[in-house]
Design a protein around this motif. Structure first.
Motif, short mmCIF file in Angstrom:
data_model
loop_
_atom_site.label_atom_id
_atom_site.label_comp_id
_atom_site.label_asym_id
_atom_site.label_seq_id
_atom_site.Cartn_x
_atom_site.Cartn_y
_atom_site.Cartn_z
N GLN A 123 17.06 -3.01 8.19
CA GLN A 123 16.36 -1.76 8.43
C GLN A 123 17.11 -0.58 7.84
OE1 GLN A 123 15.47 -1.17 12.56
NE2 GLN A 123 13.73 -2.55 12.53
N HIS A 181 3.59 5.56 7.69
CA HIS A 181 4.69 4.72 7.20
C HIS A 181 6.01 5.09 7.86
CE1 HIS A 181 2.47 3.71 3.17
NE2 HIS A 181 1.80 3.37 4.25
N GLU A 201 3.78 -1.71 11.01
CA GLU A 201 3.87 -3.16 11.11
C GLU A 201 2.80 -3.72 12.07
OE1 GLU A 201 8.19 -1.84 10.38
OE2 GLU A 201 6.32 -1.02 11.13
N GLU A 211 -0.22 -6.08 10.50
CA GLU A 211 0.09 -7.50 10.64
C GLU A 211 -1.19 -8.34 10.62
OE1 GLU A 211 2.59 -10.60 13.50
OE2 GLU A 211 2.33 -8.50 14.10
N GLU A 219 -2.58 -7.39 5.97
CA GLU A 219 -1.86 -6.84 4.82
C GLU A 219 -2.78 -6.68 3.61
OE1 GLU A 219 1.04 -9.17 7.37
OE2 GLU A 219 -0.95 -9.51 6.50
N MET A 250 6.50 -5.97 4.57
CA MET A 250 5.83 -4.72 4.92
C MET A 250 6.81 -3.75 5.58
SD MET A 250 2.68 -4.75 3.84
CE MET A 250 1.81 -3.48 4.78
N ALA A 251 7.65 -4.28 6.46
CA ALA A 251 8.64 -3.45 7.14
C ALA A 251 9.59 -2.81 6.14
CB ALA A 251 9.42 -4.28 8.16
#
Length: 282
Positions: free
Chosen positions: A58, A126, A133, A137, A140, A176-177
């Motif tokens: 992260q 975002h 997320e 989920e 996508e 995506m994260a």
């Protein structure tokens, strides 16, 4: 065409995917082939979180860290002593035809209701940790297709094969994260960029900057002015015709022509009639 030529492991342990296209490479993708044929050695890396690069943290998605990753790849892994940086992102939702942290345009994009509710609505989504997320989920494909089409001039600019590749990539755990983390670092990027300019000044005249974008994007003209807040030597163009946000995919031939024209004007590459053996590495 999508292929992985190599994976480099940096000192930090981050793995970066990269593709190399040489002048005699006949298998390059549509944007790199003309550059390679102009005598350039083209290195196309996927920054951390994108493509097949690491997407397991992260932290480290601020732009100074991403730049250090790429710099290490170019100077240590590939041992290049000179290169031209052509920034665009193929694997995530960001092209450089957009706002740049450290400029008044970026701050406007986060405060102006017209931009927040319209062109930059996704910034808030975002940057909200965990929300993107949860909402995307299992969806996508739906979200990415909407995003690509919404910011394009021609909504069908991506082939079915391109879409399938992107969809499969972003379905993978952490992808995506990782993309959202690029946006979550924008405020940090903004503060750090302002501090660097305050302490060290703008990029000097010896480091020329080309600012371009799609003619159909509302960001192109203000971006050219915004870049002058960061660099002394900025060439701003009228933009790439028949293109919106995704200039390298929507109109790759004109995009490459504009880039090569700029490089030749700055004497960073030679004209085709000259000896290509004297060209600098890139």
């Amino acid at each position: 065409m999508h292929r992985t030529d190599a994976i480099a492991t940096l000192k930090s342990g981050i793995r970066l995917e990269y593709v190399v296209a040489a002048p005699d490479d006949t298998k390059s993708v549509k944007e790199t082939l003309p550059l390679a044929r102009a005598g350039l050695r083209v290195v196309a890396p996927s920054y951390r979180g994108a493509g097949n690069s690491s997407a397991d943290a992260q932290t480290g998605h601020d732009k100074f860290t991403l730049a250090r990753d790429i710099y290490e790849l170019l100077t240590t892994t590939l041992a290049l002593d000179s290169f031209v940086v052509l920034y665009r992102a193929r694997h995530w939702l960001d092209g450089r035809n957009g706002v740049c942290p450290g400029t008044s345009l970026y701050r406007k994009s986060t405060t102006d209701p017209e931009m927040i509710l319209g062109r930059t609505f996704h910034f808030a989504l975002h940057q909200s940790r965990g929300l993107g997320e949860i909402l995307t989920e299992g969806k996508e494909d739906v979200y990415l297709k909407h995003f690509y089409e919404r910011l394009s001039y021609n909504p069908t600019f991506l082939s079915h094969a391109d879409l399938a590749y992107y969809f499969s990539t972003f379905r993978r755990a952490g992808k995506m994260a990782a993309g959202f983390e690029v946006y979550r670092s924008f405020e940090q990027d903004h503060r750090e960029m302002l501090e660097v300019v305050k302490k060290q000044g703008k990029l000097p005249t010896s480091l020329p900057v080309l600012s371009t974008g799609g003619q159909e994007s509302s960001f192109t003209k203000p971006l050219g002015e915004a870049m002058k807040e960061l660099a002394e030597n900025v060439t701003a163009t009228g933009g790439i015709p028949h293109a919106g946000h995704w200039i390298a995919e929507e109109n790759p031939h004109v995009f490459v022509e504009e880039v090569l024209g700029f490089l030749k004007k700055q004497q960073m590459v030679q004209s085709p009639s000259q000896d290509k053996s004297t060209l600098p590495p890139s």
